[in-house]
Design a protein around this motif. Sequence first.
Motif, PDB file in Angstrom:
ATOM      1  N   ALA A  31      81.277   0.390  86.675  1.00 46.23           N
ATOM      2  CA  ALA A  31      79.906  -0.074  86.899  1.00 46.23           C
ATOM      3  C   ALA A  31      79.181  -0.122  85.573  1.00 46.23           C
ATOM      4  O   ALA A  31      79.395   0.714  84.705  1.00 46.23           O
ATOM      5  CB  ALA A  31      79.179   0.860  87.857  1.00 46.23           C
ATOM      6  N   LYS A  32      78.327  -1.134  85.425  1.00 49.70           N
ATOM      7  CA  LYS A  32      77.513  -1.269  84.215  1.00 49.70           C
ATOM      8  C   LYS A  32      76.068  -1.024  84.599  1.00 49.70           C
ATOM      9  O   LYS A  32      75.559  -1.619  85.547  1.00 49.70           O
ATOM     10  CB  LYS A  32      77.675  -2.668  83.627  1.00 49.70           C
ATOM     11  N   LEU A  33      75.405  -0.138  83.876  1.00 48.30           N
ATOM     12  CA  LEU A  33      73.989   0.119  84.089  1.00 48.30           C
ATOM     13  C   LEU A  33      73.200  -0.441  82.925  1.00 48.30           C
ATOM     14  O   LEU A  33      73.562  -0.230  81.770  1.00 48.30           O
ATOM     15  CB  LEU A  33      73.732   1.624  84.212  1.00 48.30           C
ATOM     16  N   LEU A  34      72.150  -1.184  83.246  1.00 48.14           N
ATOM     17  CA  LEU A  34      71.278  -1.772  82.231  1.00 48.14           C
ATOM     18  C   LEU A  34      69.906  -1.145  82.335  1.00 48.14           C
ATOM     19  O   LEU A  34      69.374  -0.979  83.432  1.00 48.14           O
ATOM     20  CB  LEU A  34      71.147  -3.279  82.439  1.00 48.14           C
ATOM     21  N   ASN A  35      69.316  -0.829  81.228  1.00 50.31           N
ATOM     22  CA  ASN A  35      67.959  -0.310  81.184  1.00 50.31           C
ATOM     23  C   ASN A  35      67.172  -1.204  80.236  1.00 50.31           C
ATOM     24  O   ASN A  35      67.455  -1.250  79.045  1.00 50.31           O
ATOM     25  CB  ASN A  35      67.948   1.137  80.696  1.00 50.31           C
ATOM     26  N   GLY A  36      66.223  -1.928  80.765  1.00 50.99           N
ATOM     27  CA  GLY A  36      65.418  -2.821  79.938  1.00 50.99           C
ATOM     28  C   GLY A  36      64.728  -3.848  80.813  1.00 50.99           C
ATOM     29  O   GLY A  36      64.923  -3.900  82.016  1.00 50.99           O
ATOM     30  N   THR A  37      63.902  -4.662  80.188  1.00 50.07           N
ATOM     31  CA  THR A  37      63.231  -5.726  80.924  1.00 50.07           C
ATOM     32  C   THR A  37      63.964  -7.035  80.680  1.00 50.07           C
ATOM     33  O   THR A  37      64.367  -7.332  79.557  1.00 50.07           O
ATOM     34  CB  THR A  37      61.768  -5.859  80.476  1.00 50.07           C
ATOM     35  N   PHE A  38      64.144  -7.789  81.732  1.00 51.78           N
ATOM     36  CA  PHE A  38      64.861  -9.051  81.660  1.00 51.78           C
ATOM     37  C   PHE A  38      64.022 -10.121  82.336  1.00 51.78           C
ATOM     38  O   PHE A  38      63.909 -10.135  83.554  1.00 51.78           O
ATOM     39  CB  PHE A  38      66.226  -8.941  82.344  1.00 51.78           C
ATOM     40  N   PRO A  39      63.406 -11.011  81.551  1.00 48.24           N
ATOM     41  CA  PRO A  39      62.603 -12.064  82.180  1.00 48.24           C
ATOM     42  C   PRO A  39      63.493 -13.007  82.983  1.00 48.24           C
ATOM     43  O   PRO A  39      64.678 -13.150  82.685  1.00 48.24           O
ATOM     44  CB  PRO A  39      61.972 -12.780  80.987  1.00 48.24           C
ATOM     45  N   PRO A  40      62.934 -13.655  84.009  1.00 46.14           N
ATOM     46  CA  PRO A  40      63.730 -14.603  84.794  1.00 46.14           C
ATOM     47  C   PRO A  40      64.252 -15.726  83.898  1.00 46.14           C
ATOM     48  O   PRO A  40      63.571 -16.135  82.954  1.00 46.14           O
ATOM     49  CB  PRO A  40      62.749 -15.156  85.817  1.00 46.14           C
ATOM     50  N   PRO A  41      65.455 -16.224  84.186  1.00 44.58           N
ATOM     51  CA  PRO A  41      65.986 -17.339  83.394  1.00 44.58           C
ATOM     52  C   PRO A  41      65.088 -18.564  83.501  1.00 44.58           C
ATOM     53  O   PRO A  41      64.511 -18.829  84.549  1.00 44.58           O
ATOM     54  CB  PRO A  41      67.356 -17.619  84.003  1.00 44.58           C
ATOM     55  N   GLN A  42      64.996 -19.302  82.435  1.00 45.17           N
ATOM     56  CA  GLN A  42      64.167 -20.506  82.415  1.00 45.17           C
ATOM     57  C   GLN A  42      65.002 -21.780  82.550  1.00 45.17           C
ATOM     58  O   GLN A  42      64.446 -22.854  82.686  1.00 45.17           O
ATOM     59  CB  GLN A  42      63.364 -20.563  81.105  1.00 45.17           C
ATOM     60  N   ASP A  43      66.316 -21.660  82.503  1.00 43.17           N
ATOM     61  CA  ASP A  43      67.190 -22.820  82.630  1.00 43.17           C
ATOM     62  C   ASP A  43      67.228 -23.292  84.086  1.00 43.17           C
ATOM     63  O   ASP A  43      67.190 -22.484  85.015  1.00 43.17           O
ATOM     64  CB  ASP A  43      68.620 -22.492  82.192  1.00 43.17           C
ATOM     65  N   ALA A  44      67.339 -24.585  84.286  1.00 43.47           N
ATOM     66  CA  ALA A  44      67.484 -25.136  85.636  1.00 43.47           C
ATOM     67  C   ALA A  44      68.874 -24.840  86.159  1.00 43.47           C
ATOM     68  O   ALA A  44      69.847 -24.779  85.396  1.00 43.47           O
ATOM     69  CB  ALA A  44      67.258 -26.640  85.588  1.00 43.47           C
ATOM     70  N   LEU A  45      68.993 -24.650  87.475  1.00 47.65           N
ATOM     71  CA  LEU A  45      70.287 -24.422  88.090  1.00 47.65           C
ATOM     72  C   LEU A  45      71.080 -25.726  88.108  1.00 47.65           C
ATOM     73  O   LEU A  45      70.503 -26.808  88.301  1.00 47.65           O
ATOM     74  CB  LEU A  45      70.125 -23.926  89.525  1.00 47.65           C
ATOM     75  N   PRO A  46      72.405 -25.631  87.963  1.00 42.66           N
ATOM     76  CA  PRO A  46      73.230 -26.843  88.114  1.00 42.66           C
ATOM     77  C   PRO A  46      73.079 -27.398  89.533  1.00 42.66           C
ATOM     78  O   PRO A  46      72.809 -26.645  90.480  1.00 42.66           O
ATOM     79  CB  PRO A  46      74.657 -26.347  87.890  1.00 42.66           C
ATOM     80  N   GLU A  47      73.262 -28.690  89.698  1.00 37.34           N
ATOM     81  CA  GLU A  47      73.097 -29.339  91.004  1.00 37.34           C
ATOM     82  C   GLU A  47      73.976 -28.720  92.068  1.00 37.34           C
ATOM     83  O   GLU A  47      73.572 -28.622  93.229  1.00 37.34           O
ATOM     84  CB  GLU A  47      73.388 -30.830  90.896  1.00 37.34           C
ATOM     85  N   CYS A  48      75.173 -28.274  91.704  1.00 36.27           N
ATOM     86  CA  CYS A  48      76.091 -27.710  92.697  1.00 36.27           C
ATOM     87  C   CYS A  48      75.573 -26.388  93.274  1.00 36.27           C
ATOM     88  O   CYS A  48      76.070 -25.941  94.296  1.00 36.27           O
ATOM     89  CB  CYS A  48      77.487 -27.530  92.111  1.00 36.27           C
ATOM     90  N   LEU A  49      74.579 -25.774  92.632  1.00 32.91           N
ATOM     91  CA  LEU A  49      74.042 -24.506  93.121  1.00 32.91           C
ATOM     92  C   LEU A  49      72.679 -24.661  93.790  1.00 32.91           C
ATOM     93  O   LEU A  49      72.107 -23.675  94.238  1.00 32.91           O
ATOM     94  CB  LEU A  49      73.909 -23.515  91.965  1.00 32.91           C
ATOM     95  N   THR A  50      72.168 -25.874  93.863  1.00 28.05           N
ATOM     96  CA  THR A  50      70.868 -26.062  94.497  1.00 28.05           C
ATOM     97  C   THR A  50      71.007 -26.597  95.886  1.00 28.05           C
ATOM     98  O   THR A  50      72.002 -27.045  96.316  1.00 28.05           O
ATOM     99  CB  THR A  50      69.968 -27.009  93.671  1.00 28.05           C
TER     100      THR A  50
END
Length: 50
Positions: A31-50
């Motif tokens: 398991a990987k634990l992350l501690n920090g702030t991560f802003p939401p991605p700003q890239d558009a999703l590929p068409e196959c995922l929308t």
Amino acid sequence: MGIEPAAPAYDPGCRPDVWVAFYRDPDGNRAKLLNGTFPPPQDALPECLT
């Protein structure tokens, strides 16, 4: 709880605001634990995922 990190926590890519640590549970799963702030991605999703 008796679970120790596999290695000391570190800041990836010289980002002092983020820390990462890896652990193994009693069954051996990693398991990987992350501690920090991560802003939401700003890239558009590929068409196959929308």
